[in-house]
Design a protein around this motif. Structure first.
Motif, PDB file in Angstrom:
ATOM      1  N   PHE A  37       0.836  -1.208   0.000  1.00 30.27           N
ATOM      2  CA  PHE A  37       0.000   0.000   0.000  1.00 30.27           C
ATOM      3  C   PHE A  37       0.866   1.252   0.000  1.00 30.27           C
ATOM      4  O   PHE A  37       1.807   1.382   0.781  1.00 30.27           O
ATOM      5  N   LYS A  38       0.550   2.212  -0.892  1.00 35.71           N
ATOM      6  CA  LYS A  38       1.216   3.509  -0.946  1.00 35.71           C
ATOM      7  C   LYS A  38       0.167   4.594  -1.134  1.00 35.71           C
ATOM      8  O   LYS A  38      -0.832   4.374  -1.821  1.00 35.71           O
ATOM      9  N   SER A  39       0.399   5.743  -0.545  1.00 37.30           N
ATOM     10  CA  SER A  39      -0.545   6.854  -0.705  1.00 37.30           C
ATOM     11  C   SER A  39       0.222   8.160  -0.785  1.00 37.30           C
ATOM     12  O   SER A  39       1.350   8.274  -0.302  1.00 37.30           O
ATOM     13  N   PHE A  40      -0.408   9.163  -1.413  1.00 36.06           N
ATOM     14  CA  PHE A  40       0.172  10.501  -1.429  1.00 36.06           C
ATOM     15  C   PHE A  40      -0.959  11.515  -1.583  1.00 36.06           C
ATOM     16  O   PHE A  40      -2.014  11.234  -2.148  1.00 36.06           O
ATOM     17  N   SER A  41      -0.716  12.706  -1.039  1.00 39.74           N
ATOM     18  CA  SER A  41      -1.697  13.786  -1.088  1.00 39.74           C
ATOM     19  C   SER A  41      -1.258  14.839  -2.088  1.00 39.74           C
ATOM     20  O   SER A  41      -0.064  15.038  -2.321  1.00 39.74           O
ATOM     21  N   SER A  42      -2.231  15.540  -2.662  1.00 37.79           N
ATOM     22  CA  SER A  42      -1.895  16.565  -3.644  1.00 37.79           C
ATOM     23  C   SER A  42      -3.029  17.573  -3.730  1.00 37.79           C
ATOM     24  O   SER A  42      -4.167  17.293  -3.336  1.00 37.79           O
ATOM     25  N   TYR A  43      -2.690  18.754  -4.261  1.00 33.10           N
ATOM     26  CA  TYR A  43      -3.670  19.791  -4.570  1.00 33.10           C
ATOM     27  C   TYR A  43      -3.800  19.912  -6.086  1.00 33.10           C
ATOM     28  O   TYR A  43      -2.800  19.852  -6.813  1.00 33.10           O
ATOM     29  N   ALA A  44      -5.018  20.072  -6.568  1.00 34.44           N
ATOM     30  CA  ALA A  44      -5.267  20.339  -7.979  1.00 34.44           C
ATOM     31  C   ALA A  44      -6.509  21.215  -8.079  1.00 34.44           C
ATOM     32  O   ALA A  44      -7.556  20.872  -7.531  1.00 34.44           O
ATOM     33  N   ARG A  45      -6.373  22.361  -8.745  1.00 37.39           N
ATOM     34  CA  ARG A  45      -7.485  23.319  -8.881  1.00 37.39           C
ATOM     35  C   ARG A  45      -8.103  23.652  -7.515  1.00 37.39           C
ATOM     36  O   ARG A  45      -9.314  23.673  -7.328  1.00 37.39           O
ATOM     37  N   ASP A  46      -7.174  23.858  -6.542  1.00 32.64           N
ATOM     38  CA  ASP A  46      -7.557  24.255  -5.178  1.00 32.64           C
ATOM     39  C   ASP A  46      -8.380  23.205  -4.445  1.00 32.64           C
ATOM     40  O   ASP A  46      -9.071  23.507  -3.468  1.00 32.64           O
ATOM     41  N   GLU A  47      -8.330  21.967  -4.894  1.00 35.52           N
ATOM     42  CA  GLU A  47      -8.990  20.880  -4.181  1.00 35.52           C
ATOM     43  C   GLU A  47      -7.938  19.869  -3.736  1.00 35.52           C
ATOM     44  O   GLU A  47      -6.966  19.597  -4.452  1.00 35.52           O
ATOM     45  N   ALA A  48      -8.146  19.303  -2.538  1.00 39.19           N
ATOM     46  CA  ALA A  48      -7.214  18.320  -1.999  1.00 39.19           C
ATOM     47  C   ALA A  48      -7.617  16.920  -2.453  1.00 39.19           C
ATOM     48  O   ALA A  48      -8.805  16.576  -2.470  1.00 39.19           O
ATOM     49  N   PHE A  49      -6.613  16.116  -2.829  1.00 39.11           N
ATOM     50  CA  PHE A  49      -6.862  14.758  -3.286  1.00 39.11           C
ATOM     51  C   PHE A  49      -5.968  13.784  -2.520  1.00 39.11           C
ATOM     52  O   PHE A  49      -4.846  14.121  -2.146  1.00 39.11           O
ATOM     53  N   LEU A  50      -6.519  12.593  -2.282  1.00 36.45           N
ATOM     54  CA  LEU A  50      -5.735  11.484  -1.752  1.00 36.45           C
ATOM     55  C   LEU A  50      -5.713  10.392  -2.813  1.00 36.45           C
ATOM     56  O   LEU A  50      -6.764   9.927  -3.252  1.00 36.45           O
ATOM     57  N   SER A  51      -4.526  10.008  -3.235  1.00 29.68           N
ATOM     58  CA  SER A  51      -4.370   8.918  -4.191  1.00 29.68           C
ATOM     59  C   SER A  51      -3.653   7.771  -3.498  1.00 29.68           C
ATOM     60  O   SER A  51      -2.766   7.990  -2.663  1.00 29.68           O
ATOM     61  N   PHE A  52      -4.028   6.545  -3.833  1.00 33.45           N
ATOM     62  CA  PHE A  52      -3.359   5.405  -3.230  1.00 33.45           C
ATOM     63  C   PHE A  52      -3.338   4.234  -4.203  1.00 33.45           C
ATOM     64  O   PHE A  52      -4.174   4.133  -5.111  1.00 33.45           O
TER      65      PHE A  52
END
Length: 478
Positions: A37-52
């Motif tokens: 399992f791997k995850s990372f957080s990011s911002y795109a168009r001022d919205e927060a995303f969690l990808s895993f």
């Protein structure tokens, strides 16, 4: 807000056993014992995303299992900015000190003699050889994804310095280290050659403290559960000469226009018999009529590829196809490719690459060679590698971690040479044979000017942090 770094996990995983027969379309060597399992957080168009990501198929002692359901746990960071999960600003190793560079083209164990190091402009007189250090990240292409793991600076490589214990780098002393060339396969671009460089640079210095050295490989102490006597040998032929559409990342080598029949030779020592080799040939055709490639192995036809005609004004300038099949290899395996242009001289065929995989016995030779056992990644317990005719093998290096190579010594020059490793991951090794070291190359300009872009880019004239909106990188001529 962003999910806090390291604060995402999956729990309550429910598995379902799956029969191996249902996995026939998959390469089971890529099925591992851990879910990863791997995850990372990011911002795109001022919205927060969690990808895993995780491995939906795993293998354990009972067989293969598929994930049916799970629970995702996470917590939100107090900060709404991404800076908490980014690397802190730090100076480049090239910011200070005296640095010189050399390069390699192919992967292997390289020897740097005193005369070669001095030809780079590095003065070794009065220098404690324990301070010799080599940095570099190898010749593989950087991932297209900017969130992939990659060193943020030149990494120090573990090396051997023969004769360093007396504190003097004598004329007969030398440096050994494993260098990765530009011949490393890249899955994203399906190429064995670095598309952007034909040189893999390394940097050497004697400034600072003592350098990183190759340590002994720590073998497991338990009894072995499996014996490994073969390696999964992988060879390829690929040259980059033509980009058919003059854009993108797909390059081709030999053309089949004037010379419609060409032969390629592979040396296959120490074949484990009986053995079936896996052959893959990737070809392309640019023709407005039907064309055909015929592939032979040692004069036996093993397959044909039929290419449809191009459609005028369609925007497609070539069609590519692959043949993957099993062959019986010989010590010299000759692959002959014949292009049938269907009587139209303007038709052109292209070869991208040929790959050949076979089982090779673990037998010592007078040449260094890399070896690995692919099934180790999906196996459990302790594996024991067993070499025969190993008197020429001085050491075996574990090169799984490019920057932290370790060694297994054949101190008695024994003909039978065994060592053990924990299974469950794919590990890569290379034999060290004193009669076969590679020699690096150098350019006319070897001195490297001090540079610190990564340490100053986000700082203003007062040396305080200053964010930037975007970065444009151009040649000096612009």
């Amino acid at each position: 807000g962003l999910v806090a770094e390291g604060a995402a996990s999956i729990e309550n995983i429910v598995y379902e056993t799956i029969d191996e027969s249902k996995l026939s379309s998959l390469d089971i060597s890529n099925i591992y014992s851990k879910i990863g399992f791997k995850s990372f957080s990011s911002y795109a168009r001022d919205e927060a995303f969690l990808s895993f990501t995780f491995n939906p198929l795993i293998k354990d002692n009972a067989g293969y299992k598929i994930v049916k359901s799970f629970t995702l746990n996470y917590s939100i960071s107090n900060s709404n900015r991404l800076f908490q999960s980014t690397n802190s600003i730090q100076n480049s190793v090239l910011a200070t000190g005296s640095w010189h560079r050399f390069y390699v083209e192919k992967s292997g164990i390289y020897k740097l003699s005193k005369s070669f190091i001095q030809s780079l402009g590095l003065d070794l007189n009065g220098v404690n050889p324990k301070k010799i250090k080599i940095f570099g990240n190898g010749g593989r292409m950087v991932s297209l994804s900017n969130n992939s793991d990659y060193p943020i600076d030149n990494e120090e490589n573990a090396i051997q310095v023969k004769g360093e214990d007396d504190g003097v780098f004598n004329d007969t002393d030398y440096v050994l280290f494993y260098a990765e060339g530009v011949d490393t396969y890249n899955t994203e671009s399906d190429t064995h050659l670095n598309l952007y460089s034909d040189k893999s640079y390394y940097f050497i210095t004697t400034d600072g403290g003592n350098g990183k050295r190759i340590d002994e490989f720590i073998q497991p102490t338990g009894n072995s559960t499996s014996t490994i006597t073969t390696s999964d040998e992988y060879q390829f032929h690929e040259v980059d000469l033509y980009n058919i559409v003059k854009t993108g990342r797909r390059w081709y080598g030999e053309t089949f226009a004037v010379d419609n029949e060409q032969e390629f030779e592979f040396k296959c020592p120490d074949i484990s018999n009986p053995s079936q080799a896996k052959l893959k040939v990737h070809l392309a055709s640019a023709s407005f009529n039907l064309t055909e490639f015929t592939i032979k192995s040692n004069e036996q036809t093993i397959g044909t590829l039929n290419f449809p005609a191009l459609t005028a004004n369609s925007g497609t300038e070539a069609i590519d196809l692959s043949l993957t099949t099993s062959i019986t290899p010989s010590e010299t395996t000759k692959i002959k490719i014949t292009f049938d242009n269907n009587g139209v001289p303007s038709s052109k065929g292209y070869l991208d690459y040929i790959t050949l995989e076979y089982k090779r016995k673990l037998i010592g030779t007078n040449s260094q060679f890399k070896f690995q056992h692919n099934d180790a990644a999906t196996s459990f317990g302790i594996g024991e590698y067993q070499f025969t005719n190993a008197t020429t093998i001085k050491e075996i290096w574990n090169i799984t971690d490019l920057f932290n190579v370790s060694k297994i010594s054949n101190s008695t020059a024994s003909s039978s040479f065994n060592f053990k490793t924990n299974l469950g991951e794919l590990q890569k090794f290379i034999t060290l044979v004193e009669s076969d070291f590679f020699t690096p190359k150098k350019e006319q300009q070897t001195r490297v000017a001090n540079q610190n872009l990564k340490g100053t880019l986000f700082k203003d004239n007062q040396n305080n942090f200053k964010d930037i909106d975007y970065l444009i990188i151009t040649p000096n001529s612009f």
